[in-house]
Design a protein around this motif. Structure first.
Motif, mmCIF file in Angstrom:
data_model
loop_
_atom_site.group_PDB
_atom_site.id
_atom_site.type_symbol
_atom_site.label_atom_id
_atom_site.label_comp_id
_atom_site.label_asym_id
_atom_site.label_seq_id
_atom_site.Cartn_x
_atom_site.Cartn_y
_atom_site.Cartn_z
ATOM 1 N N VAL A 32 0.849 -1.200 0.000
ATOM 2 C CA VAL A 32 0.000 0.000 0.000
ATOM 3 C C VAL A 32 0.882 1.246 0.000
ATOM 4 C CG1 VAL A 32 -1.767 1.284 1.254
ATOM 5 C CG2 VAL A 32 -1.892 -1.219 1.123
ATOM 6 N N LYS A 34 0.009 4.456 -0.730
ATOM 7 C CA LYS A 34 -0.651 5.765 -0.631
ATOM 8 C C LYS A 34 0.211 6.748 0.146
ATOM 9 C CE LYS A 34 -3.312 4.531 3.467
ATOM 10 N NZ LYS A 34 -4.426 3.652 3.756
ATOM 11 N N ASN A 55 -5.192 4.484 -2.592
ATOM 12 C CA ASN A 55 -6.510 4.893 -2.098
ATOM 13 C C ASN A 55 -7.092 6.107 -2.802
ATOM 14 O OD1 ASN A 55 -5.166 3.425 0.101
ATOM 15 N ND2 ASN A 55 -7.034 3.885 1.237
ATOM 16 N N ILE A 77 -7.941 0.581 -3.458
ATOM 17 C CA ILE A 77 -8.451 0.148 -2.152
ATOM 18 C C ILE A 77 -9.156 1.274 -1.395
ATOM 19 C CG2 ILE A 77 -6.719 -1.692 -1.923
ATOM 20 C CD1 ILE A 77 -5.190 0.129 0.021
ATOM 21 N N MET A 159 -13.430 -8.373 0.363
ATOM 22 C CA MET A 159 -12.435 -7.552 1.051
ATOM 23 C C MET A 159 -13.098 -6.975 2.292
ATOM 24 S SD MET A 159 -11.734 -4.049 1.563
ATOM 25 C CE MET A 159 -10.495 -2.806 1.268
ATOM 26 N N MET A 161 -12.385 -5.066 6.535
ATOM 27 C CA MET A 161 -11.538 -4.582 7.628
ATOM 28 C C MET A 161 -12.297 -4.681 8.941
ATOM 29 S SD MET A 161 -9.937 -1.091 6.067
ATOM 30 C CE MET A 161 -11.208 -0.852 4.817
ATOM 31 N N MET A 203 -3.860 -5.940 7.520
ATOM 32 C CA MET A 203 -2.994 -4.810 7.207
ATOM 33 C C MET A 203 -1.737 -4.941 8.094
ATOM 34 S SD MET A 203 -6.012 -1.987 6.712
ATOM 35 C CE MET A 203 -5.752 -1.057 8.184
ATOM 36 N N SER A 204 -0.965 -3.855 8.216
ATOM 37 C CA SER A 204 0.330 -3.966 8.915
ATOM 38 C C SER A 204 0.234 -4.637 10.280
ATOM 39 C CB SER A 204 0.951 -2.573 9.078
ATOM 40 O OG SER A 204 1.380 -2.107 7.829
ATOM 41 N N ARG A 219 -2.985 -6.389 2.624
ATOM 42 C CA ARG A 219 -2.680 -5.034 2.167
ATOM 43 C C ARG A 219 -1.813 -4.352 3.222
ATOM 44 N NH1 ARG A 219 -8.044 -5.661 2.683
ATOM 45 N NH2 ARG A 219 -7.908 -4.076 4.294
ATOM 46 N N VAL A 220 -0.530 -4.210 2.924
ATOM 47 C CA VAL A 220 0.403 -3.735 3.942
ATOM 48 C C VAL A 220 1.082 -2.445 3.500
ATOM 49 C CG1 VAL A 220 2.475 -4.316 5.268
ATOM 50 C CG2 VAL A 220 0.791 -6.097 4.754
ATOM 51 N N GLY A 221 0.947 -1.398 4.307
ATOM 52 C CA GLY A 221 1.586 -0.118 4.014
ATOM 53 C C GLY A 221 2.691 0.193 5.007
ATOM 54 N N THR A 222 2.298 0.572 6.221
ATOM 55 C CA THR A 222 3.239 1.058 7.234
ATOM 56 C C THR A 222 4.405 0.098 7.504
ATOM 57 O OG1 THR A 222 1.325 2.135 8.234
ATOM 58 C CG2 THR A 222 3.341 2.083 9.533
ATOM 59 N N ARG A 228 3.109 7.025 7.520
ATOM 60 C CA ARG A 228 2.707 8.094 6.587
ATOM 61 C C ARG A 228 2.549 9.395 7.372
ATOM 62 N NH1 ARG A 228 -0.178 3.451 5.219
ATOM 63 N NH2 ARG A 228 -1.726 3.932 6.791
HETATM 64 C C1 LIG Z 1 -4.029 2.400 4.235
HETATM 65 C C2 LIG Z 1 -4.694 1.108 4.012
HETATM 66 C C3 LIG Z 1 -4.014 -0.104 4.205
HETATM 67 C C4 LIG Z 1 -2.610 -0.204 4.744
HETATM 68 O O1 LIG Z 1 -2.593 0.101 6.116
HETATM 69 P P1 LIG Z 1 -1.260 -0.085 6.992
HETATM 70 O O2 LIG Z 1 -1.765 -0.144 8.390
HETATM 71 O O3 LIG Z 1 -0.417 1.100 6.733
HETATM 72 O O4 LIG Z 1 -0.614 -1.345 6.573
HETATM 73 C C5 LIG Z 1 -4.693 -1.277 3.901
HETATM 74 N N1 LIG Z 1 -5.959 -1.264 3.439
HETATM 75 C C6 LIG Z 1 -6.643 -0.128 3.250
HETATM 76 C C7 LIG Z 1 -8.023 -0.195 2.736
HETATM 77 C C8 LIG Z 1 -6.037 1.092 3.547
HETATM 78 O O5 LIG Z 1 -6.743 2.218 3.365
#
Ligand SMILES: *Cc1c(COP(=O)(O)O)cnc(C)c1O
Length: 229
Positions: A32, A34, A55, A77, A159, A161, A203-204, A219-222, A228
């Motif tokens: 991820v 963004k 996003n 996403i 999908m 959360m 996620m993370s 879906r992994v960002g941080t 961010r």
């Molecule tokens: C930002 C986001 C993520 C990633 O989140 P992290 O906690 O940074 O890994 C995953 N899914 C969605 C839908 C997001 O908006």
């Protein structure tokens, strides 16, 4: 961002997959990106990452256009409004946040005009939270039926959360419910491939738990790119 981050996450994915009797290659990592700039994405590409999640359409348009020659796979996403469906259908390979028939029809119309096979996930509001998008679990069956009847969109899976908390374990029961729901809908043959239904969850903070409960895509960002702003 370093290749070490990516490697660590892949090791965690492999361990969690093993714990649920699967192999690492059955789990897809969506990076991820963004609010991270294009240089960071290029670094990840050089480490071998090819699937990215974004996003915000405006921001994604720039990145996807500039990285066109890299042959990356882009997942949308974020929340999608129907007046932005054309741009989303044009830019992205997979839209993970389809939660109503109106947006499905709009995506289908634009994908058709582009002669593009668009793959989607149905976003489920598994925690039934007022502030979150997604179809309610009890309404998912009807939405899948409508989309199958009225569009050419390929429904890969669900999908979702879990409600946000500081305790990753709190998500486990929601992940389990997502898995149960996807099994029920697969039994009714409502996905593009009912023997390989995908589940985008984790996620993370909780991707390992999500995989233990059946996620096929995280879906992994941080954890990959750092915090961010
Ligand atoms: C930002 C986001 C993520 C990633 O989140 P992290 O906690 O940074 O890994 C995953 N899914 C969605 C839908 C997001 O908006």
């Amino acid at each position: 961002m370093t290749c070490d981050n990516l490697q660590t996450i892949q090791q965690n994915i492999a361990r969690a997959a093993g714990g649920s009797g699967r192999t690492a290659d059955s789990i897809q990592l969506v990076a991820v990106s963004k609010r991270k700039d294009i240089e960071v994405i290029k670094q990840a590409v050089s480490c071998g990452q090819h699937v990215f999640g974004e996003n915000y359409l405006q921001e994604a348009e720039q990145k996807i256009t500039l990285l066109k020659n890299e042959n990356l796979c882009w997942h949308f996403i974020g929340h999608l409004q129907s007046n932005k469906a054309r741009l989303a259908a044009e830019l992205f390979d997979v839209i993970e946040t389809v939660d109503r028939i109106k947006i499905a029809r709009a995506l289908d119309r634009h994908a058709g005009a582009l002669d593009k096979e668009l793959r989607i996930f149905i976003q489920v509001n598994i925690g039934r939270e007022k502030q979150k998008h997604g179809v309610l679990p009890e309404d998912a069956e009807n939405l899948l039926k409508l989309i199958n009847r009225e569009t050419e969109l390929k429904i890969l899976g669900l999908m979702g959360m879990p409600p946000h908390t500081s305790d990753p374990e709190a998500g486990r029961s929601y992940f389990r419910e997502m898995k149960k729901l996807s099994d029920q809908l697969a039994q009714k043959k409502l996905f593009a491939d009912n023997n390989a239904v995908q589940l985008s969850m984790g996620m993370s903070a909780d991707y390992a738990i999500a995989i233990e409960e059946g996620a096929t895509l995280v879906r992994v960002g941080t954890a990959l790119f750092g915090r961010r702003e």
